[in-house]
Design an enzyme around this catalytic site. Structure first.
Site, PDB file in Angstrom:
ATOM      1  N   LYS A 166       0.840  -1.063  -0.112  1.00 11.34           N
ATOM      2  CA  LYS A 166       0.026  -0.058   0.174  1.00 11.34           C
ATOM      3  C   LYS A 166       0.794   1.217   0.136  1.00 11.34           C
ATOM      4  O   LYS A 166       1.337   1.483   0.846  1.00 11.34           O
ATOM      5  CB  LYS A 166      -0.838   0.064   1.393  1.00 11.34           C
ATOM      6  CG  LYS A 166      -2.014   1.035   1.069  1.00 11.34           C
ATOM      7  CD  LYS A 166      -2.333   1.962   2.320  1.00 11.34           C
ATOM      8  CE  LYS A 166      -1.258   2.901   2.717  1.00 11.34           C
ATOM      9  NZ  LYS A 166      -1.180   4.065   1.757  1.00 11.34           N
ATOM     10  N   GLU A 242      10.165   1.476  10.187  1.00 12.34           N
ATOM     11  CA  GLU A 242      11.005   2.516   9.921  1.00 12.34           C
ATOM     12  C   GLU A 242      10.157   3.832  10.188  1.00 12.34           C
ATOM     13  O   GLU A 242       9.518   4.181   9.354  1.00 12.34           O
ATOM     14  CB  GLU A 242      11.407   2.300   8.471  1.00 12.34           C
ATOM     15  CG  GLU A 242      12.396   0.995   8.209  1.00 12.34           C
ATOM     16  CD  GLU A 242      13.672   1.121   8.840  1.00 12.34           C
ATOM     17  OE1 GLU A 242      14.186   2.045   9.185  1.00 12.34           O
ATOM     18  OE2 GLU A 242      14.610   0.177   8.655  1.00 12.34           O
ATOM     19  N   LEU A 243      10.850   4.513  11.290  1.00 14.70           N
ATOM     20  CA  LEU A 243       9.821   5.550  11.615  1.00 14.70           C
ATOM     21  C   LEU A 243      10.690   7.039  11.577  1.00 14.70           C
ATOM     22  O   LEU A 243      11.446   7.082  10.758  1.00 14.70           O
ATOM     23  CB  LEU A 243       9.377   5.437  13.226  1.00 14.70           C
ATOM     24  CG  LEU A 243       8.604   3.934  13.102  1.00 14.70           C
ATOM     25  CD1 LEU A 243       7.953   4.022  14.522  1.00 14.70           C
ATOM     26  CD2 LEU A 243       7.506   3.801  12.282  1.00 14.70           C
ATOM     27  N   CYS A 276      14.185  10.946   6.652  1.00 11.05           N
ATOM     28  CA  CYS A 276      14.157  10.676   7.900  1.00 11.05           C
ATOM     29  C   CYS A 276      15.643  10.837   8.587  1.00 11.05           C
ATOM     30  O   CYS A 276      15.717  11.002   9.747  1.00 11.05           O
ATOM     31  CB  CYS A 276      13.673   9.376   8.147  1.00 11.05           C
ATOM     32  SG  CYS A 276      14.571   7.987   6.737  1.00 11.05           S
ATOM     33  N   GLU A 377      10.696  16.601  14.933  1.00 11.74           N
ATOM     34  CA  GLU A 377      10.931  16.376  13.589  1.00 11.74           C
ATOM     35  C   GLU A 377      10.627  17.319  12.505  1.00 11.74           C
ATOM     36  O   GLU A 377       9.307  17.815  12.716  1.00 11.74           O
ATOM     37  CB  GLU A 377      10.610  14.987  13.151  1.00 11.74           C
ATOM     38  CG  GLU A 377      10.921  14.570  11.567  1.00 11.74           C
ATOM     39  CD  GLU A 377      10.712  13.133  11.122  1.00 11.74           C
ATOM     40  OE1 GLU A 377       9.545  12.736  11.456  1.00 11.74           O
ATOM     41  OE2 GLU A 377      11.340  12.591  10.677  1.00 11.74           O
TER      42      GLU A 377
HETATM   43  P1  NAD Z   1       2.734   8.858   7.315  1.00 14.43           P
HETATM   44  O1  NAD Z   1       2.924   8.002   8.610  1.00 14.43           O
HETATM   45  O2  NAD Z   1       1.569   9.872   7.603  1.00 14.43           O
HETATM   46  O3  NAD Z   1       2.464   8.001   6.084  1.00 14.43           O
HETATM   47  C1  NAD Z   1       3.274   6.796   5.920  1.00 14.43           C
HETATM   48  C2  NAD Z   1       2.326   5.644   5.128  1.00 14.43           C
HETATM   49  O4  NAD Z   1       1.535   5.457   6.257  1.00 14.43           O
HETATM   50  C3  NAD Z   1       1.719   6.090   4.082  1.00 14.43           C
HETATM   51  O5  NAD Z   1       1.423   5.244   3.139  1.00 14.43           O
HETATM   52  C4  NAD Z   1       0.330   6.460   4.751  1.00 14.43           C
HETATM   53  O6  NAD Z   1      -0.745   6.511   3.693  1.00 14.43           O
HETATM   54  C5  NAD Z   1       0.125   5.264   5.565  1.00 14.43           C
HETATM   55  N1  NAD Z   1      -0.703   5.646   6.769  1.00 14.43           N
HETATM   56  C6  NAD Z   1      -0.937   6.938   7.287  1.00 14.43           C
HETATM   57  N2  NAD Z   1      -1.805   6.607   8.375  1.00 14.43           N
HETATM   58  C7  NAD Z   1      -2.219   5.264   8.145  1.00 14.43           C
HETATM   59  C8  NAD Z   1      -3.040   4.340   9.193  1.00 14.43           C
HETATM   60  N3  NAD Z   1      -3.736   4.843  10.075  1.00 14.43           N
HETATM   61  N4  NAD Z   1      -3.225   3.105   9.022  1.00 14.43           N
HETATM   62  C9  NAD Z   1      -2.326   2.575   7.790  1.00 14.43           C
HETATM   63  N5  NAD Z   1      -1.383   3.449   7.001  1.00 14.43           N
HETATM   64  C10 NAD Z   1      -1.335   4.562   7.460  1.00 14.43           C
HETATM   65  O7  NAD Z   1       4.040   9.497   7.178  1.00 14.43           O
HETATM   66  P2  NAD Z   1       4.575  10.295   5.940  1.00 14.43           P
HETATM   67  O8  NAD Z   1       4.435  11.774   6.227  1.00 14.43           O
HETATM   68  O9  NAD Z   1       4.174   9.862   4.601  1.00 14.43           O
HETATM   69  O10 NAD Z   1       6.117   9.987   5.898  1.00 14.43           O
HETATM   70  C11 NAD Z   1       6.916  10.856   6.662  1.00 14.43           C
HETATM   71  C12 NAD Z   1       7.666  10.229   7.847  1.00 14.43           C
HETATM   72  O11 NAD Z   1       8.289   8.825   7.328  1.00 14.43           O
HETATM   73  C13 NAD Z   1       8.423  11.034   8.708  1.00 14.43           C
HETATM   74  O12 NAD Z   1       8.221  10.846   9.855  1.00 14.43           O
HETATM   75  C14 NAD Z   1       9.819  10.214   8.122  1.00 14.43           C
HETATM   76  O13 NAD Z   1      10.743  10.460   9.052  1.00 14.43           O
HETATM   77  C15 NAD Z   1       9.525   8.773   8.138  1.00 14.43           C
HETATM   78  N6  NAD Z   1      10.206   8.116   7.272  1.00 14.43           N
HETATM   79  C16 NAD Z   1      11.236   7.056   7.757  1.00 14.43           C
HETATM   80  C17 NAD Z   1      11.934   6.357   7.025  1.00 14.43           C
HETATM   81  C18 NAD Z   1      12.923   5.194   7.658  1.00 14.43           C
HETATM   82  O14 NAD Z   1      13.416   4.390   7.025  1.00 14.43           O
HETATM   83  N7  NAD Z   1      13.114   5.342   9.006  1.00 14.43           N
HETATM   84  C19 NAD Z   1      12.189   6.459   5.836  1.00 14.43           C
HETATM   85  C20 NAD Z   1      11.313   7.506   5.184  1.00 14.43           C
HETATM   86  C21 NAD Z   1      10.341   8.283   5.899  1.00 14.43           C
END
Ligand code: NAD
Length: 473
Positions: A166, A242-243, A276, A377
């Site tokens: 997804k 991975e957050l 990230c 962040e």
């Molecule tokens: P986000 O958590 O809003 O979304 C990430 C993914 O989760 C998307 O596909 C989104 O559709 C999905 N999602 C959101 N809410 C959901 C739910 N309730 N249930 C299921 N899926 C859900 O994050 P974002 O804004 O898209 O991405 C940025 C974040 O990702 C930043 O915090 C960044 O640090 C982190 N990130 C971490 C890494 C890593 O490797 N540690 C890499 C890239 C990005």
């Protein structure tokens, strides 16, 4: 959407926007509950035969997908720039990084070794065998819309798992292009499925609760990761998380401040700070402040913001209005609490920039722990500079965060560098290195930055179960 080897398009659609221009560049289906069910059924059914394929067969398919990605590198990069906004050169780099995972795990597939273990009983033997976890639900973010897909799918497929992806709702077109590549490479129907959705919670809940899904792999924000991890734990699923991050960068007294400013300017503004591992808190020894700020500011001023398809553009838009407001709020809060704007500090609206989500690359000096930017962040093009006096102070300040993903050290003294490397509670540490990442190296964080590692030898372990055979002969 791609379910059981078929394209599914006949659904209500949602639009995809170019963040540099605000134009709609495509639309994708919003999945129904029946689509989620079909994708899980397809992946579950396909697992029966897929897990029996040899590692050599799986390796061959991954290798073919790698070849196709490399052949289409430019086409994929152009799509990424239009959908996500990063400059074309950065998109080309990301496609290469994404392809690297296919090649790496095509090789690692063949190395999922087991073990035989000596027993204390003369007539007993122990054998340890690695088997695939099962059906995997994969959720990926928009900031690295291709490499985050291959970093999960390549090891899962190599291990013998089937997958339902997804992708983020902002970047589904990159995911669709990757599905075309996997289909052309010849993966059997149902082994890789992709569902697109505007409100992702429904899919998240299904991934965490359906008994046929054995593993959730998630990259995204810490709050969503924690919520999904809680739900997955209640159903005893394997997880990889991975957050978010809040990376410190430390410029030690024994570093060259001009060299450090050059390196940090390159990594800070990469992907407009939407990474990230982006340095979020830059700690500079008080003796180096003046040359460091001067070099970083002059490099930041030279960055040209714009549509990533245009020549000479070094910084693209933020992904949407909400992201822009978050950056602006953090900068305003820092200034209200005494920080100084060395350059930038506002939204860019001149000419064509007005149609997109552009924020000026910004250097803030005099940042303190009272400011939101020190605690949260940022995910934007802001370089906050914090002065410090002693090594002990700076290590304590750097570790004073709930996150533990990446950190950076600048030092020309090996003892200082090793002491800092050992003392910092982060999963990835760049020592005079602004790009400590590779498909061959373990990527992942500590504390609220996540669980598990992607890439490297460890990457495939996340998708394998250990099975013990004890036998009496
Ligand atoms: P986000 O958590 O809003 O979304 C990430 C993914 O989760 C998307 O596909 C989104 O559709 C999905 N999602 C959101 N809410 C959901 C739910 N309730 N249930 C299921 N899926 C859900 O994050 P974002 O804004 O898209 O991405 C940025 C974040 O990702 C930043 O915090 C960044 O640090 C982190 N990130 C971490 C890494 C890593 O490797 N540690 C890499 C890239 C990005």
């Amino acid at each position: 959407m791609f379910i059981n080897g078929e394209w599914v398009t006949n659904r209500q659609q949602f639009p995809v926007t170019n963040p540099a221009t605000g134009e709609t560049i495509g639309e994708v289906p919003d999945c129904t509950d029946e689509d989620i069910e079909s994708a899980i059924t397809a992946a579950d059914t396909a697992f029966g035969d897929w897990k029996k394929t040899t590692t050599y067969q799986r390796s061959q398919l991954l290798y073919r997908a790698w070849e196709l990605m490399i052949r289409r590198k430019r086409e994929l990069a152009v799509l990424m720039t239009r959908e996500q906004g990063k400059p074309l050169k950065a998109s080309l780099n990301e496609v290469q990084y994404g392809a690297d995972f296919l090649l790496w795990f095509a090789e690692e597939a063949k190395r999922t070794y087991g073990q035989t273990i000596p027993s204390s009983r003369e007539n007993q033997r122990f054998i340890v065998h690695k088997s695939p976890v099962g059906v995997v639900g994969a959720i990926t973010p928009w900031n690295y819309p291709i490499s985050m897909i291959t970093r999960k799918l390549a090891p899962a497929l190599a291990a013998g798992c089937t997958v339902i992806l997804k992708p983020a709702e902002s970047t589904p077109l990159c995911a669709k292009a990757m599905m075309e590549i996997f289909a052309e490479a010849g993966f059997p129907a149902g082994v890789i499925n992709c569902i697109t959705v505007q409100n992702p919670a429904r899919v998240g809940t299904a991934f965490c609760t359906d008994p046929r899904i054995r593993k959730l792999t998630f990259t995204g924000s810490t709050p969503v990761g924690k919520e999904l991890n809680g739900l997955a734990a209640a159903n005893m699923k394997r997880v990889s998380m991975e957050l978010g991050g809040h990376a410190p960068a430390i410029v030690f007294p024994d570093a060259d401040p001009v060299h450090a400013a050059k390196g940090l300017s390159l990594v800070k503004y990469l992907n407009t700070g939407q990474a990230c591992i982006s340095p979020n808190r830059i700690f500079v020894h008080e003796g180096h402040l003046e040359p460091f700020i001067s070099e970083l500011t002059s490099r930041t001023k030279r960055l040209k913001a714009g549509n990533g398809m245009n020549e000479g553009v070094g910084i693209g838009p933020l992904i949407n209005e909400l992201a822009l407001q978050k950056v602006d709020r953090q900068v305003k809060d820092a200034v209200a609490r005494g920080a100084k704007i060395e350059t930038g500090g506002q939204r860019l609206t001149e000419g064509e920039l007005g149609a997109g989500f552009f924020y000026a690359p910004t250097v803030l000096s005099g940042v303190t722990e009272a400011m939101a930017i020190y605690q949260e962040e940022t995910f934007g093009p802001v370089a906050p500079i914090i002065a410090y006096k002693s090594e002990d102070d700076v290590i304590a300040m750097a570790n004073d965060t709930d996150y533990g993903l990446a950190a950076y050290i600048y030092s020309n003294n090996i003892s200082t560098a090793i002491r800092a490397f050992e003392a910092l509670d982060f999963g990835i540490i760049g020592i005079n290195d602004i790009n400590p990442t590779s498909a061959a190296a373990p990527f992942g964080g500590m504390k609220n930055s996540g669980l598990g590692r992607e890439g490297a030898q460890e990457g495939i372990e996340e998708y394998l179960e250990t099975k013990l055979g004890g036998l009496v002969i």
